[in-house]
Write an enzyme that holds these catalytic residues in place. Structure first.
Site, PDB file in Angstrom:
ATOM      1  CG  HIS A   1      -1.297  97.169  -7.868  1.00  0.00           C
ATOM      2  ND1 HIS A   1      -2.566  97.504  -8.249  1.00  0.00           N
ATOM      3  CD2 HIS A   1      -0.488  98.007  -8.571  1.00  0.00           C
ATOM      4  CE1 HIS A   1      -2.527  98.492  -9.134  1.00  0.00           C
ATOM      5  NE2 HIS A   1      -1.278  98.813  -9.351  1.00  0.00           N
TER       6      HIS A   1
ATOM      7  CG  HIS B   1       6.482 101.794  -9.259  1.00  0.00           C
ATOM      8  ND1 HIS B   1       6.092 100.820  -8.376  1.00  0.00           N
ATOM      9  CD2 HIS B   1       5.835 101.528 -10.421  1.00  0.00           C
ATOM     10  CE1 HIS B   1       5.234  99.999  -8.966  1.00  0.00           C
ATOM     11  NE2 HIS B   1       5.065 100.408 -10.202  1.00  0.00           N
TER      12      HIS B   1
END
Lengths: 236, 744
Positions: free
Chosen positions: B101, B55
């Protein structure tokens, strides 16, 4: 004609009101910070929409205790013109300046859409330039905009003709789908008995330009401007 | 660590199990030891695990991302910052970015989606830009999956709950449903902000001795290891990871937004960065990395909302609504005064150093010391194995001769019109404030949203697009089509693209088939960006979108921004006036591979996606933009999912007023279902007054685009001769209630 727009922490439509008055109407407008005392001369105070204090308690329940509200209440008691839009309407109800309350929408969801409004009364500063039965189009955007009052209050509102705007369909008729939030008696906006304080859930500041889909909102602001100028003219 | 001050956080011994639990491979651990010249302690292990997570480090994607074109004459800031920035003239610039998200939104849909919006908003105002518009791209499982209504209700309420409260309009987006997202939904949030060109801020730490300040909410234990979670695949048990999802507080973010923008009016800042994924750790090390400096953080000075938090927890917390500033020495008191006004915490928590080290102290004891470069530019980069799976051969096969044409194509049209991917999304966007800031010229429901720029004649057009079914069938073509459709949507309102941001949502990069999809999608996007002259200025990669080994379809979502020189020229998709003629720009071919029709009617996801000639695509855009600029179009609508028939139906019914019919006659000699539902690219449906046709023909012939007058507007029916004739009131009712009825 001098306008004051109160900025609470969490106000969102303060800039929209400011721009509509200043850019579209060439009015004199000033932001008023909620922590300050009200100072200076104003003809009309606007409590704008938004989520003061995040609406984390009850909508408007915290903002009514902001320092500036003492001045707003005094201003209203002295006959000053006060307009509350959306969260501003909720704050005025919490402060006891307007009757009734705004509770969670009937559908339990936030609602953002254009609505039709019917002008019910014209003998107020807010509707002075409008005709009885005239239709206005502007958006609503709220999660807690369902107007509620007890039967006695509702009766008094009727007797005193305090309901200034109702949700209707495009033909001007009351109808279930035209009422976006389940408001009692299709009520979209009410004034106080003295007719100098007015709260409404729809957003006139977001309907001030044909480019953005309509300018019916200007008719409310122009009504206020005309009434205030008449008043200050009459006073000398 | 026997020191009195640190006794409550006895650090666990770093063992092989602990290393593995942090998602660090044995090879990566060896590299850590090599860099430090010793074993890391527990706190340092935590720092490495988040900074080297997929990430934060883009370790599997970096190799490919560098191929995307990122430069253009108007690009002020490309990828690598909190957001990309593009010059729009008149001394103004726009900052925009899109972020995923996904994992948090599946675990806790309301908070997951809300904090996704909160995070992207901070990325924008960090740059010194006031957010003025948000969009989102959402993917859910089949509408019939029992969890889908719960997930979509929560996600939509969360997006609204955050965006509405902070006063940024949500002006557009897209929503799709497919079984491949049953256990892995996608929530991609886009925000655009506007600023004066000379007031752009970046995330930079430099100037030895300058104070590092922490502003915003206090730090709690929420979201610890969110970045690591987003870097692992789901399994049943991981749905229990709810505590790693953060909780949003839009009211505090509204205060933080106003306070930061007020601060940026002054000349007090060196740099500023949002504490997003990996919180204090990533913001401080990334800022130091960009500034070529070191940074020292005193964790005991960080405002906390929970007791006895350990250095490990403080460093890795992903509590929301926090920013890190590097200020000019001597301005601390002024900065505190501004945050006091907004009732927010502001604390000096460290300083910039000259030793290129990241150092964290707690009660006077050093608890972490790592070279900045080890956490930023020296993080591992992998060129993972990529291979086209053999099963792809089977997927690409489609023999139309074996597919029976429905007898009643009118009934088929109605079925498609009410299907969840095509039906009106009003149920969704009615829950978003799309008017606040009073700039919204074209609200949700059109090809692209349009917002005016106050004090200027210009306007901005915004869209998010991506068809994952195309990418699954052919990732190269799918990647190109995502970019092409976004640009076409902008052209339909009259705007030319100025920049692009993307969210690349894929399965596990450790799966060679997924890496093949990734590489091909990037290649397709790259070629389309170059052909259509759109630079990529920011973006985000989300891997590990798979559950129990099954990846989602490769899903690149493209957020594109365009500029309209004259806002009053803007055009919307719906028919306006009876008697106008209807014109099709571009050609319809027999292309049903990957179509919505094939999926909904025949339950097939097969074949190859529609063919595209990028030069022709650009020519069609040019025609539409030029015709709109000349003021000769009354409406323009992109032809996409559901083909010509859906586009025609939408033109009749998607306006704010009463539906308007049309009489259409088609002369193509192809099978009826292909004529109606083929998803051939590079097509735009326009309407105009007949007297303006010659002007349009002139524009079109210059560009070498095919033009066909297909009919005229009017009446109460949509008639496509000789195939079908349907009342538009009925079509509107099917389209309006198609989604809403299934979600009540």
């Amino acid at each position: 004609m001098r306008w004051g727009v109160v900025v609470f922490p969490g106000s969102c439509d303060d800039q929209d009101v400011f721009d509509s008055l200043k850019r579209e109407m060439g009015q004199k407008v000033k932001f008023l910070w909620h922590k300050d005392e009200l100072a200076g001369h104003f003809d009309c105070l606007v409590l704008p929409g938004g989520f003061s204090y995040g609406d984390y308690l009850r909508c408007g329940a915290m903002a009514r205790f902001s320092p500036i509200m003492r001045g707003v209440e005094k201003f209203a008691q002295d006959g000053g013109v006060v307009l509350g839009i959306c969260n501003g309407f909720q704050i005025l109800c919490e402060a006891g300046l307007l009757p009734g309350a705004l509770v969670r929408n009937a559908g339990l969801r936030f609602v953002c859409q254009q609505v039709w409004l019917r002008v019910e009364e014209t003998d107020t500063p807010f509707t002075s330039q409008l005709k009885k039965g005239q239709l206005l189009r502007m958006p609503v955007k709220h999660g807690e905009g369902r107007y509620h009052a007890d039967p006695e209050t509702l009766e008094r509102l009727g007797q005193n003709r305090q309901v200034l705007l109702r949700y209707v369909n495009a033909k001007g008729k009351s109808s279930l789908p035209a009422n976006p939030n389940g408001s009692l008696d299709d009520i979209a906006g009410v004034c106080n008995e003295r007719r100098n304080v007015f709260g409404l859930m729809p957003h006139p500041e977001d309907a001030c330009s044909k480019l953005l889909g309509g300018d019916d909102g200007l008719k409310i602001f122009s009504s206020i401007a005309a009434a205030c100028e008449l008043k200050s003219g009459a006073h000398g | 660590m026997a020191n009195e001050n640190t006794k409550f956080f006895a650090q666990p011994q770093v063992t092989a199990e602990l290393v593995a639990a942090h998602g660090i491979t044995p090879e990566e651990y060896k590299k850590i030891i090599q860099i430090l010249g010793r074993e890391p302690n527990f706190t340092e292990l935590g720092v490495f695990s988040v900074m080297w997570s997929e990430h934060c480090s883009y370790k599997s994607s970096r190799h490919y991302l560098k191929n995307l074109p990122t430069e253009g004459p108007h690009v002020l800031q490309g990828p690598g910052e909190n957001a990309g920035v593009v010059d729009i003239g008149d001394g103004l610039a726009v900052a925009f970015k899109m972020e995923s998200h996904n994992h948090p939104s599946f675990i806790e849909p309301y908070q997951g989606a809300a904090t996704g919006v909160g995070g992207i908003l901070r990325d924008i105002f960090t740059m010194g830009a006031r957010p003025i518009a948000s969009l989102n791209s959402l993917r859910f499982g089949s509408i019939d999956h029992p969890r889908t209504p719960y997930l979509i209700s929560g996600v939509v309420a969360g997006i609204g709950g955050y965006g509405n409260c902070i006063g940024v309009p949500t002006v557009g987006g897209e929503v799709y449903f497919d079984e491949c997202y049953n256990a892995n939904i996608l929530v991609n949030a886009f925000t655009l902000g506007i600023t004066k060109k000379k007031r752009i801020h970046t995330g930079l730490a430099k100037g030895v001795g300058n104070p590092v300040m922490y502003v915003g909410s206090k730090t709690g234990r929420d979201g610890i290891h969110g970045a690591t979670m987003a870097s692992a695949s789901f399994s049943e048990e991981k749905e229990q990871r709810r505590p790693t999802v953060q909780v949003g507080d839009p009211f505090t973010e509204k205060l933080l937004l106003e306070a930061c923008l007020e601060l940026m009016e002054h000349d007090y800042l060196i740099g500023i960065q949002d504490m997003g994924a990996a919180g204090l750790t990533s913001s401080s090390t990334e800022m130091a990395g960009r500034g070529g400096a070191g940074i020292e953080i005193d964790l005991s000075a960080v405002p906390l909302r929970e007791q006895e938090m350990t250095p490990y927890e403080i460093l890795l917390s992903e509590s929301q609504e926090r920013m890190l500033l590097v200020a000019k020495k001597g301005t601390e008191a002024e900065i505190k005064r501004i945050f006091d006004k907004w009732d927010l915490d502001a604390a000096v928590v460290g300083r910039v150093t000259g030793d290129n080290q990241f150092r964290a102290c707690f009660n006077g004891v050093e608890v972490a010391r790592i070279p900045i470069s080890a956490l930023t530019k020296e993080a591992p980069v992998y060129q993972r194995p990529a291979e086209r799976p053999k099963s792809q051969d089977e997927v690409e096969q489609l023999d139309l001769a074996k597919i029976a044409e429905p007898k009643d194509l009118g009934a088929t049209l109605k079925l498609l019109l009410g299907s969840p991917n095509i039906a009106s999304k009003e149920w969704v966007y009615r829950q978003y404030d799309h008017y606040v800031r009073s700039n919204t010229v074209v609200a949700p429901g059109a090809d692209a949203a349009v917002i005016r720029i106050k004090g200027s004649d210009k306007a901005l057009a915004l869209t998010v697009d991506g068809n994952s079914r195309y990418c699954y069938l052919d990732p190269y073509v799918g990647g190109a089509l995502a970019v092409a459709e976004a640009a076409r949507n902008l052209a339909c309102v009259g705007a030319r693209p100025i920049g692009l941001t993307d969210c690349l949502n894929f399965g596990s990069p450790e799966n060679p088939a997924v890496m093949w999809q990734f590489a091909r999608v990037i290649q397709g996007m790259r070629d389309a960006c170059i052909a259509l002259k759109v630079p990529v200025v920011s973006g985000n990669v989300s891997f590990y979108n798979d559950t129990d080994g099954i990846p989602i379809y490769p899903t690149p979502t493209v957020g594109m921004v365009g500029l309209l020189p004259k806002v009053e020229r803007v055009v919307t998709p719906w028919f306006k006036v009876s008697g106008d003629i209807v014109v099709l720009l571009g050609r319809t071919r027999e292309e049903l591979g990957g179509s919505e029709y094939l999926k909904v009617v025949h339950n097939l996801v097969k074949g190859t996606p529609p063919w595209i000639d990028l030069r022709l695509e650009q020519a069609v855009h040019n025609c539409c933009i030029e015709a709109i600029d000349k003021g000769i179009l009354r409406s323009a609508h992109d032809i996409s999912e559901g083909g010509l028939a859906m586009a025609l139906a939408e033109c009749c019914i998607c306006g704010p007023d009463k539906p308007l019919g049309a009489r259409i006659e088609m002369r193509e000699m192809i099978r009826g279902d292909a004529l109606l539902f083929s998803e051939s690219q590079s097509r735009i449906l326009v309407s105009l007054q007949e007297k303006d046709l010659s002007q349009l023909q002139e524009v079109v012939s210059k560009q070498g685009v095919s033009l066909q007058v297909v009919g005229s507007v009017g009446g109460s029916r949509l008639a496509i001769q000789p195939i079908l004739q349907l009342p538009v009131d009925e079509l509107r009712s099917i389209w309006s209630s198609g989604l809403a009825d299934r979600l009540q």
